[in-house]
Design an enzyme around this catalytic site. Structure first.
Site, PDB file in Angstrom:
ATOM      1  N   GLY A  20       0.822  -1.207   0.000  1.00 26.19           N
ATOM      2  CA  GLY A  20       0.000   0.000   0.000  1.00 26.19           C
ATOM      3  C   GLY A  20       0.855   1.256   0.000  1.00 26.19           C
ATOM      4  O   GLY A  20       0.554   2.230  -0.679  1.00 26.19           O
ATOM      5  N   ARG A  24       7.345   1.888   1.099  1.00 22.20           N
ATOM      6  CA  ARG A  24       7.654   0.476   1.318  1.00 22.20           C
ATOM      7  C   ARG A  24       7.992  -0.195  -0.017  1.00 22.20           C
ATOM      8  O   ARG A  24       8.795  -1.125  -0.066  1.00 22.20           O
ATOM      9  CB  ARG A  24       6.482  -0.212   1.997  1.00 22.20           C
ATOM     10  N   ARG A  43       2.045  11.129  -8.861  1.00 20.88           N
ATOM     11  CA  ARG A  43       1.444  11.337  -7.522  1.00 20.88           C
ATOM     12  C   ARG A  43       2.293  10.773  -6.397  1.00 20.88           C
ATOM     13  O   ARG A  43       1.784  10.482  -5.316  1.00 20.88           O
ATOM     14  CB  ARG A  43       0.042  10.709  -7.449  1.00 20.88           C
ATOM     15  N   ARG A  87      -0.425  -8.756  -3.292  1.00 15.27           N
ATOM     16  CA  ARG A  87      -0.436  -7.669  -2.324  1.00 15.27           C
ATOM     17  C   ARG A  87       0.474  -8.045  -1.165  1.00 15.27           C
ATOM     18  O   ARG A  87       0.421  -9.170  -0.658  1.00 15.27           O
ATOM     19  CB  ARG A  87      -1.860  -7.420  -1.824  1.00 15.27           C
ATOM     20  N   GLY A  89       1.221  -6.418   2.549  1.00 12.76           N
ATOM     21  CA  GLY A  89       0.749  -5.321   3.384  1.00 12.76           C
ATOM     22  C   GLY A  89       0.525  -5.764   4.807  1.00 12.76           C
ATOM     23  O   GLY A  89       0.825  -6.898   5.181  1.00 12.76           O
ATOM     24  N   SER A  90      -0.020  -4.848   5.584  1.00 10.68           N
ATOM     25  CA  SER A  90      -0.255  -5.151   6.992  1.00 10.68           C
ATOM     26  C   SER A  90      -1.742  -5.378   7.221  1.00 10.68           C
ATOM     27  O   SER A  90      -2.582  -5.009   6.399  1.00 10.68           O
ATOM     28  CB  SER A  90       0.259  -4.006   7.869  1.00 10.68           C
ATOM     29  N   ASP A 204      -1.018  -5.111  14.038  1.00 13.31           N
ATOM     30  CA  ASP A 204      -1.726  -4.702  15.251  1.00 13.31           C
ATOM     31  C   ASP A 204      -2.837  -5.722  15.503  1.00 13.31           C
ATOM     32  O   ASP A 204      -3.071  -6.599  14.656  1.00 13.31           O
ATOM     33  CB  ASP A 204      -2.290  -3.280  15.110  1.00 13.31           C
ATOM     34  N   ARG A 217       8.816  -3.498  12.715  1.00 13.44           N
ATOM     35  CA  ARG A 217       8.006  -3.698  11.505  1.00 13.44           C
ATOM     36  C   ARG A 217       8.841  -4.201  10.346  1.00 13.44           C
ATOM     37  O   ARG A 217       8.409  -5.033   9.575  1.00 13.44           O
ATOM     38  CB  ARG A 217       7.317  -2.394  11.100  1.00 13.44           C
TER      39      ARG A 217
HETATM   40  N1  HPA Z   1      -7.864  -2.012  10.048  1.00 15.70           N
HETATM   41  C1  HPA Z   1      -7.798  -1.881   8.733  1.00 15.70           C
HETATM   42  N2  HPA Z   1      -6.674  -2.029   8.056  1.00 15.70           N
HETATM   43  C2  HPA Z   1      -5.554  -2.337   8.743  1.00 15.70           C
HETATM   44  C3  HPA Z   1      -5.573  -2.492  10.117  1.00 15.70           C
HETATM   45  C4  HPA Z   1      -6.794  -2.327  10.802  1.00 15.70           C
HETATM   46  O1  HPA Z   1      -6.866  -2.459  12.034  1.00 15.70           O
HETATM   47  N3  HPA Z   1      -4.306  -2.775  10.512  1.00 15.70           N
HETATM   48  C5  HPA Z   1      -3.542  -2.796   9.404  1.00 15.70           C
HETATM   49  N4  HPA Z   1      -4.303  -2.537   8.327  1.00 15.70           N
END
Ligand code: HPA
Length: 237
Positions: A20, A24, A43, A87, A89-90, A204, A217
């Protein structure tokens, strides 16, 4: 050149990793790829192409949320010939069995809506990952010893969620984590006969409130990018 990607057709590889965060994308390209060059800066949504173990790869930022990802993935597939889209991502963990730093491989994704809602109408389309990529990613994660979960996730339209009742139902029904992009990626891949997967690191946790400190991270991201590259090129030496 497209409206959002200032590259020439040959600048983009058939295999594209999609974080995203554009910064990164830069970090991952500089850390893992050889012969890296910037291919997009429109952009500030940075994209880079290089090689990994002799295979050409593009790492392109997708932005946050499905509307943003949809723009980049539509152009990558339709105008640049991307075929495999992963993808990286987190996500937020949603089960007690899922811990921060773990990796989630999204088999499918539940949503309230996606940018494709308009064409699906009353249909509740079930977006799903490409089996070959999912299997290769699970094998790569097992070989690394990374704690990994495979199952359903939630692609939300909002980060600051106001529907605890829905989250409760998703937890109850085994949803592993929440992020904001995978469902539309899977739908676009299905529409255009491409392969897609989301490899997510748990940054998280919605149940415990725990969050990965920024100093840690990078390590979890490193594992995730390696798993994504190995999934894309399982035969690379
Ligand atoms: N919510 C939505 N997207 C996310 C979250 C979350 O808690 N953590 C990382 N991406």
């Amino acid at each position: 050149m497209t409206i959002h990607i200032g590259a020439e057709k040959g600048d983009i590889a058939e295999t594209v990793l999609l974080p995203g965060d554009p910064h990164r994308a830069k970090w991952a390209a500089e850390t893992f790829l050889d012969d890296v060059r910037l291919v997009n800066n429109v952009r500030g949504m940075l994209g880079f192409t290089g090689t990994w173990k002799g295979n050409t790869v593009t790492i392109q930022g997708s932005g946050m949320g499905m509307p943003s990802l949809s723009i980049y993935v539509n152009e990558l597939i339709r105008d640049f010939g991307a075929k495999t889209l992963i993808r990286i991502g987190s996500c937020g963990g949603m089960q007690d069995s899922v811990n921060v730093r773990d990796v989630i491989l999204a088999m499918t994704s539940t949503t309230l809506s996606t940018p494709s809602r308009g064409i699906m109408k009353e249909l509740n389309f079930a977006p799903c990952a490409d089996w070959g990529l999912l299997q290769a990613a699970a094998n790569a994660a097992a070989a690394k010893g990374t704690p990994t979960h495979v199952g359903g996730i939630y692609s939300s339209d909002v980060f600051y969620d106001e529907r605890p009742d829905l989250n409760e139902q998703m937890v109850r029904h085994g949803i592993l984590g929440v992020e904001m992009e995978a469902a539309e990626l899977y739908i676009l891949a299905a529409r255009h006969k491409c392969r897609a997967l989301a490899v997510l690191t748990v940054s998280d946790h919605l149940l415990t409130g725990e969050a990965l400190p920024s100093s840690e991270r990078e390590r979890s991201f490193r594992d995730m990018v390696e798993i994504a590259l190995q999934a894309a090129f399982p035969d690379a030496a």
